[in-house]
Design a protein around this motif. Structure first.
Motif, PDB file in Angstrom:
ATOM      1  N   GLY A  80       0.676  -1.288   0.013  1.00 42.95           N
ATOM      2  CA  GLY A  80       0.034  -0.009  -0.134  1.00 42.95           C
ATOM      3  C   GLY A  80       0.760   1.100   0.057  1.00 42.95           C
ATOM      4  O   GLY A  80       0.629   2.011  -0.900  1.00 42.95           O
ATOM      5  N   ASN A  81       1.962   1.393   1.024  1.00 39.32           N
ATOM      6  CA  ASN A  81       2.554   2.606   0.865  1.00 39.32           C
ATOM      7  C   ASN A  81       3.412   2.519  -0.779  1.00 39.32           C
ATOM      8  O   ASN A  81       3.229   3.955  -1.113  1.00 39.32           O
ATOM      9  CB  ASN A  81       3.434   2.280   1.492  1.00 39.32           C
ATOM     10  N   PHE A  82       3.774   1.884  -1.214  1.00 37.19           N
ATOM     11  CA  PHE A  82       4.578   2.429  -2.591  1.00 37.19           C
ATOM     12  C   PHE A  82       3.502   2.333  -4.085  1.00 37.19           C
ATOM     13  O   PHE A  82       3.492   3.388  -4.648  1.00 37.19           O
ATOM     14  CB  PHE A  82       4.947   1.316  -2.968  1.00 37.19           C
ATOM     15  N   VAL A  83       2.020   2.023  -3.328  1.00 32.78           N
ATOM     16  CA  VAL A  83       0.677   2.394  -4.149  1.00 32.78           C
ATOM     17  C   VAL A  83       0.696   4.115  -4.390  1.00 32.78           C
ATOM     18  O   VAL A  83       0.399   4.539  -4.862  1.00 32.78           O
ATOM     19  CB  VAL A  83      -0.741   1.827  -3.977  1.00 32.78           C
ATOM     20  N   GLU A  84       0.590   4.208  -2.670  1.00 33.86           N
ATOM     21  CA  GLU A  84       0.464   6.021  -2.468  1.00 33.86           C
ATOM     22  C   GLU A  84       1.361   6.265  -3.088  1.00 33.86           C
ATOM     23  O   GLU A  84       2.050   7.944  -3.669  1.00 33.86           O
ATOM     24  CB  GLU A  84       0.894   6.346  -0.638  1.00 33.86           C
ATOM     25  N   PHE A  85       2.834   5.602  -2.880  1.00 30.98           N
ATOM     26  CA  PHE A  85       3.947   6.678  -3.737  1.00 30.98           C
ATOM     27  C   PHE A  85       3.395   6.826  -5.133  1.00 30.98           C
ATOM     28  O   PHE A  85       3.726   7.603  -6.381  1.00 30.98           O
ATOM     29  CB  PHE A  85       4.937   5.907  -3.629  1.00 30.98           C
TER      30      PHE A  85
END
Length: 222
Positions: A50-55
């Motif tokens: 999820g954190n890299f989806v946000e990136f």
């Protein structure tokens, strides 16, 4: 709430669960297109991170801002997991295509950076923290430390280097002092950034006159 493009990518990545490179392209607009390769560990063991989806969502928002300014941008998203072999594959594919990628963003792990040392185009490393892993004139870290900035600049200035200090209406005065200290007695030019980058308001000389050699080094004080 995730943007529709990101939701679609997440659904695809979560269902496919593949180790192959996943690529998503934004719509191209305009005649001159800047090609950007965004290399992130989007999945881990087939699960979306999820954190890299946000990136990635942030990159989409930045692309939209540039689009509103009339800039042309083509962003390709690659899921490189935590595997330098996949980074090598991206570089090999780009080489076969004649070097069409203008800017590389990522990867995020120091162990995956090595393959990018051979490219001669800008590489932005968003999360890299170790100074000794970011060697090379074309490799850049986001928000480097003061020590990192000084070390980086000192290693880039040769006797023949033409240094140009780039100012904006609001610039980092502490960074200016650091950079001037590193530059020392080496000759340099000053320019105030404008949209067209045509005028050197500090020295009243066109930017073309400041770029006197092929070895031009721009230091952006922002």
């Amino acid at each position: 709430m995730l943007a529709a493009e990101v939701e679609e990518f997440v659904a695809q990545a979560d269902s496919v669960a593949t180790d192959q490179i996943a690529e998503v392209a934004l719509e191209q607009f305009g005649d001159e297109v800047l090609s950007v390769a965004l290399m992130l560990p989007m999945t881990n063991n087939g699960k979306v991170r999820g954190n890299f989806v946000e990136f990635y969502q942030g990159a989409l928002l930045a692309a939209e801002d540039l689009k509103r300014e009339g800039r042309s941008l083509d962003v390709k998203l690659y899921d490189v997991a935590h595997n330098p072999a996949q980074v090598e594959e991206i570089i090999a594919q780009d080489s076969l295509a004649g070097g069409v990628i203008d800017l590389f963003v990522g990867p995020v792990y120091e162990e995956d950076i090595a393959p990018l040392r051979s490219v001669n185009r800008p590489v932005v490393l968003p999360l890299t923290s170790k100074l000794d892993s970011v060697k090379g004139r074309h490799l850049y870290r986001l928000a480097p430390t003061s020590e990192g900035r000084r070390d980086k600049l000192s290693g880039m200035i040769a006797p023949t280097t033409n240094v140009i200090m780039v100012y904006t209406s609001s610039y980092d005065e502490q960074m200016e002092r650091e950079m001037l200290d590193v530059v020392g007695d080496h000759p340099f030019g000053k320019v105030i950034f404008t949209e067209t980058f045509e005028v050197d308001s500090l020295q009243s000389r066109p930017i073309e006159e400041l770029m006197t050699t092929d070895d031009n080094l721009f230091v952006v004080l922002a």
